[in-house]
Each structure stands twice: as structure tokens, then as C-alpha cells.
Design a protein around this motif. Structure first.
Motif, short mmCIF file in Angstrom:
data_model
loop_
_atom_site.label_atom_id
_atom_site.label_comp_id
_atom_site.label_asym_id
_atom_site.label_seq_id
_atom_site.Cartn_x
_atom_site.Cartn_y
_atom_site.Cartn_z
N LYS A 56 34.30 43.57 37.32
CA LYS A 56 33.38 43.15 36.13
C LYS A 56 33.68 41.81 35.94
O LYS A 56 34.87 41.33 36.45
N ALA A 58 34.85 38.23 34.62
CA ALA A 58 35.60 37.95 33.24
C ALA A 58 34.94 36.91 32.33
O ALA A 58 35.32 36.70 31.37
N ALA A 59 34.10 36.25 32.98
CA ALA A 59 33.15 35.41 32.33
C ALA A 59 32.04 35.24 32.83
O ALA A 59 31.78 35.66 34.24
N ASP A 76 35.52 34.13 37.90
CA ASP A 76 36.50 35.03 37.75
C ASP A 76 36.01 36.47 37.50
O ASP A 76 35.08 36.77 36.80
N TYR A 77 36.82 37.49 38.01
CA TYR A 77 36.46 38.82 37.94
C TYR A 77 37.88 39.36 37.63
O TYR A 77 38.93 39.04 37.74
N VAL A 78 37.67 40.59 36.82
CA VAL A 78 38.66 41.69 36.71
C VAL A 78 38.36 42.86 37.38
O VAL A 78 37.41 43.55 37.07
N SER A 80 39.80 46.63 37.63
CA SER A 80 40.47 47.66 37.21
C SER A 80 40.69 48.78 38.09
O SER A 80 39.76 49.45 38.34
N ARG A 128 45.00 46.30 35.74
CA ARG A 128 44.11 45.20 36.16
C ARG A 128 44.43 44.11 37.03
O ARG A 128 45.68 43.84 37.09
N GLY A 130 43.54 40.38 38.62
CA GLY A 130 42.36 39.37 38.32
C GLY A 130 42.19 38.73 39.82
O GLY A 130 42.96 38.79 40.76
N GLU A 132 38.94 36.21 42.16
CA GLU A 132 37.92 35.19 41.90
C GLU A 132 36.84 35.41 43.22
O GLU A 132 37.20 35.61 44.28
#
Length: 135
Positions: A56, A58-59, A76-78, A80, A128, A130, A132
Motif C-alpha cells: 500500500k 505510504a502517502a 513511498d510504499y509499505v 507488509s 513491515r 519500507g 519506494e
């Protein structure tokens, strides 16, 4: 601690239910440029993980940066993974890559992400990572 363990088990089960993508987390090989043709030679890298994940943003905004002679937008993505994911052959590190292999959101299939950081925690509901998107 029993109450906390039960709460974490419910949270981890809920997080597992949100994992709708299938990804491949890998460490790129040492490819290079073929100086005769000018084309990049990809090298096979080591797959660290392949399986279900949640991917998903992140912003919803990106940051434009200069990369050589081109402008690149970083988003940015996260990512999981299941908290119970077994230990990987190698710990993910900055620069590793994530490719979305399957998703109910067809536009995400083929998305290439660069790992920017990895979080660990005994009270987390998911593992999680991080990442991009560099487009």
C-alpha cells in the motif's frame, strides 16, 4: 502477558487477511552494461521471499528528485508480510527489490519497488518493509 498475546494474535490474523498481493523480494545480481551494445545486462539475483503480502502507498504524493539527467518521482510504499514469516536466507537490506506478481488491482502487477528500510518488533501485527517506486 496472556491478554497481550491474545490481542496480538487477533491483530496478526486481521493483518494476514489484508495480504491480497503476491510479491517477490529479491536481491539483484551484479548485472552491468554491455559496452558494445549499450544495453543493460540484467543478472539473476537471489530470491529472498515469494508469497503473500500487502502493498500500500505510504502517502499519495511523490517527491521529484534529479537522478542524473532525468527527473524521477519517488513514491513511498509499505509492504507488509505475515508476522510469522520464517527467517529468510538473508535479511532484506536497502537496495533489495520487490516485484508485485499478482494483485486484485491489475495496475499494480509488475510494480517494481526498492527497499528503503526494514522494521522489526515483537508487538507488531505484520512485518513491515519500507519501499519506494522510482518513476
Amino acid at each position: 502477558m496472556r491478554g497481550l498475546d491474545e490481542l496480538l494474535a487477533r491483530g496478526r490474523a486481521a493483518a494476514r487477511g489484508l495480504q491480497r498481493e503476491r510479491i517477490r523480494l529479491y536481491r539483484p545480481g551484479a548485472g552491468g552494461i554491455d559496452w558494445e551494445t549499450g544495453e543493460e545486462n540484467p543478472a539473476d539475483g537471489a530470491t529472498l521471499f515469494e508469497g503473500p503480502a500487502r502493498v500500500k502507498p505510504a502517502a499519495h504524493v511523490g517527491e521529484e528528485v534529479d537522478a542524473g539527467e532525468a527527473n524521477v518521482t519517488l513514491r513511498d510504499y509499505v509492504v507488509s508480510l505475515d508476522w510469522d514469516t520464517p527467517a529468510l536466507p538473508q535479511r532484506p537490506q536497502v537496495g533489495d527489490r520487490i516485484e508485485v506478481l499478482e494483485s486484485p488491482e491489475a495496475r499494480m502487477v509488475g510494480l517494481q519497488l526498492w527497499v528503503t528500510g526494514v522494521g522489526y518488533g515483537s508487538t507488531a501485527t505484520a512485518w513491515r518493509i519500507g519501499a519506494e517506486d522510482r518513476q
